[in-house]
Design an enzyme around this catalytic site. Structure first.
Site, PDB file in Angstrom:
ATOM      1  N   ARG A  60       0.729  -1.296   0.014  1.00 19.30           N
ATOM      2  CA  ARG A  60      -0.135  -0.077   0.076  1.00 19.30           C
ATOM      3  C   ARG A  60       0.710   1.308   0.141  1.00 19.30           C
ATOM      4  NH1 ARG A  60      -4.907  -1.596   4.132  1.00 19.30           N
ATOM      5  NH2 ARG A  60      -5.956  -2.893   2.534  1.00 19.30           N
TER       6      ARG A  60
ATOM      7  N   GLU B  19      -1.166  -9.108  -4.687  1.00 20.83           N
ATOM      8  CA  GLU B  19      -2.409 -10.005  -4.876  1.00 20.83           C
ATOM      9  C   GLU B  19      -2.200 -11.509  -5.331  1.00 20.83           C
ATOM     10  OE1 GLU B  19      -5.294  -9.053  -3.979  1.00 20.83           O
ATOM     11  OE2 GLU B  19      -4.945  -7.037  -3.687  1.00 20.83           O
TER      12      GLU B  19
ATOM     13  N   THR C  16      -2.590 -17.133   0.692  1.00 19.56           N
ATOM     14  CA  THR C  16      -1.458 -17.219   1.864  1.00 19.56           C
ATOM     15  C   THR C  16      -1.981 -15.927   2.849  1.00 19.56           C
ATOM     16  OG1 THR C  16       0.139 -18.063   0.221  1.00 19.56           O
ATOM     17  CG2 THR C  16       0.959 -17.235   2.515  1.00 19.56           C
TER      18      THR C  16
ATOM     19  N   TYR D  75     -11.250 -11.973  -9.548  1.00 17.14           N
ATOM     20  CA  TYR D  75     -10.887 -11.237  -8.297  1.00 17.14           C
ATOM     21  C   TYR D  75      -9.486 -10.393  -8.273  1.00 17.14           C
ATOM     22  CZ  TYR D  75      -9.089  -9.983  -3.608  1.00 17.14           C
ATOM     23  OH  TYR D  75      -8.538  -9.130  -2.761  1.00 17.14           O
TER      24      TYR D  75
ATOM     25  N   ASP E 108     -14.059 -11.662  -2.698  1.00 15.91           N
ATOM     26  CA  ASP E 108     -13.363 -12.973  -2.349  1.00 15.91           C
ATOM     27  C   ASP E 108     -14.344 -13.401  -0.983  1.00 15.91           C
ATOM     28  OD1 ASP E 108     -12.696 -11.281  -0.241  1.00 15.91           O
ATOM     29  OD2 ASP E 108     -10.550 -11.503  -0.472  1.00 15.91           O
TER      30      ASP E 108
ATOM     31  N   CYS F  88     -15.153  -7.729  10.824  1.00 16.38           N
ATOM     32  CA  CYS F  88     -16.227  -8.657  10.577  1.00 16.38           C
ATOM     33  C   CYS F  88     -15.437  -9.922  10.372  1.00 16.38           C
ATOM     34  CB  CYS F  88     -17.070  -8.031   9.304  1.00 16.38           C
ATOM     35  SG  CYS F  88     -18.689  -8.856   9.095  1.00 16.38           S
TER      36      CYS F  88
ATOM     37  N   CYS G  43     -26.656  -2.957   9.357  1.00 21.00           N
ATOM     38  CA  CYS G  43     -26.413  -4.417   9.407  1.00 21.00           C
ATOM     39  C   CYS G  43     -27.446  -5.037   9.681  1.00 21.00           C
ATOM     40  CB  CYS G  43     -25.019  -4.781  10.058  1.00 21.00           C
ATOM     41  SG  CYS G  43     -24.785  -6.435   9.825  1.00 21.00           S
TER      42      CYS G  43
HETATM   43 FE1  SF4 Z   1     -20.224  -7.522  10.265  1.00 18.62          FE
HETATM   44 FE2  SF4 Z   1     -22.616  -6.642  10.427  1.00 18.62          FE
HETATM   45 FE3  SF4 Z   1     -20.928  -6.942  12.587  1.00 18.62          FE
HETATM   46 FE4  SF4 Z   1     -20.363  -5.056  11.002  1.00 18.62          FE
HETATM   47  S1  SF4 Z   1     -22.264  -5.024  12.211  1.00 18.62           S
HETATM   48  S2  SF4 Z   1     -19.015  -6.358  11.912  1.00 18.62           S
HETATM   49  S3  SF4 Z   1     -20.845  -5.820   8.804  1.00 18.62           S
HETATM   50  S4  SF4 Z   1     -21.656  -8.607  11.203  1.00 18.62           S
END
Ligand code: SF4
Length: 363
Positions: A34, A47, A53, A129, A147, A201, A217
């Site tokens: 980056r 990538e 890995t 991807y 992915d 997440c 969410c």
């Molecule tokens: Fe994942 Fe939803 Fe929790 Fe955010 S709020 S970490 S998108 S499950």
């Protein structure tokens, strides 16, 4: 196809983009590739390395690789041995072969990288991807990159219960990802979802209270997001086929140490390689011998097969032995050495390698 059936209203989409990018600006992981924004070569190499890995394993390899092969031309001109010496330990050597072939293709084109998804897809080893990731990150193209990480985030965010091992479900995620892309900063947007999936997440115990998207969410609102995504268990675990070269000189076997992290981390084993689908066992074995500078036409003999079952895969090892003359040259790649049955006891070896020693003893 009902492409946008899953997409939230435009205002919500806008909020998701804004929050995700703002979160990324504050929390993005500091990764060596980056620091080279806009360099398609760096982005592509990273990538490919990341395909099978973990990030932590890739970092030192990436840095060494870029020092040795700073440009696509340098990589195109590399010898196979030199390339493999810098790849050794990352595994899935087919990736290195593809990288090399693709580098020659790009160098042959005057050194300029294809800058579209379709152009990138022409390169060996580049799938949908990787093409989307490089096009968006290095060329700021409006391309999605989906992915497993991305599918996990989206499955939770939009509470999608379909089996993600199905191509039709994957297509659904691609359409979603495309519909969510911002007009600008698509590379950052893709990397933001990847980082969110890797750090917040996460597969188990997602840290929803720290998540910039929690107010949008559905899985969080309805409780228990970690039950998503749904991935149907199949009884047939993938079978991975390897060839193993038990190279013997006098009483000693040539052995090599597995890299830290990953399977059998730091244990010693016999030189081996995964046989890819489009490759013969002999060709794979030739690759192994070649990587150690053993003449590929050295007499080898198939001595047996070792099966090793892991939770998520079945590993088959076809074991070959080859005896070499003490005067023969062997390239001592880093982390390799000669061990007798006696001195092997002093180092850690994997269970599979132990079984191989038995096979040879009984051959
Ligand atoms: Fe994942 Fe939803 Fe929790 Fe955010 S709020 S970490 S998108 S499950």
């Amino acid at each position: 196809m009902s492409h946008h059936a899953d997409l939230p209203a435009p205002a919500v989409r806008q909020a998701i983009r804004r929050k995700l990018l703002a979160w990324y600006d504050r929390n993005k992981r500091d990764l060596p590739w980056r620091r080279r924004t806009g360099d398609p070569y760096a982005s592509w190499v990273s990538e490919i390395m990341l395909q099978q890995t973990q990030v932590e394993t890739v970092i030192p390899y990436f840095e060494r690789f870029m020092k040795r092969f700073p440009t696509v031309k340098a990589l195109a001109n590399a010898t196979d041995d030199d390339l493999l010496a810098h790849w050794q330990g990352l595994g899935y050597y087919r990736r290195a072969m593809h990288l090399h072939k693709a580098a020659k293709q790009v160098a042959g084109n005057g050194g300029s990288f294809p800058d579209t998804v379709d152009g990138l897809l022409e390169l060996p080893g580049v799938g949908r991807y990787t093409a989307g990731a490089v096009a968006s990150i290095a060329f700021d193209r409006r391309a999605a990159a989906v992915d497993g990480n991305v599918m996990r985030v989206f499955a939770r965010l939009f509470e999608i219960e379909d089996d993600i091992s199905q191509p039709r479900t994957q297509q659904r995620f691609w359409s979603l990802a495309e519909g969510l892309l911002p007009r600008k900063r698509c590379g950052d947007f893709n990397q933001a979802i990847m980082d969110l999936g890797a750090t917040v997440c996460t597969p188990t115990n997602p840290r929803c209270l720290l998540c910039p998207l929690s107010t949008h969410c559905r899985a969080f609102a309805n409780g228990d997001p970690s039950r998503l995504p749904v991935k149907k268990r199949t009884n047939a675990v993938p079978e991975i086929h390897h060839v193993v070269a038990m190279i013997r000189c006098g009483d000693a076997f040539l052995m090599t140490k597995r890299p830290a992290g990953g399977l059998w981390s730091g244990l010693w084993e016999f030189p081996n390689a995964a046989v890819s689908n489009d490759e013969s066992e002999t060709a794979a074995l030739g690759r192994v011998l070649e990587a150690y500078g053993v003449e590929p036409d050295t007499e080898t003999e198939h001595v047996g097969r070792v099966t090793h079952r892991l939770t998520h895969r079945l590993m088959q090892f076809d074991v070959y032995k080859s005896r070499i003359d003490p005067t023969a040259t062997v390239v001592m790649v880093p982390d390799s050495g000669w061990y007798t049955r006696q001195s092997i006891q002093d180092v850690g070896i994997s269970t599979a390698s132990r079984k191989m020693l038995e096979v040879v003893r009984n051959a």
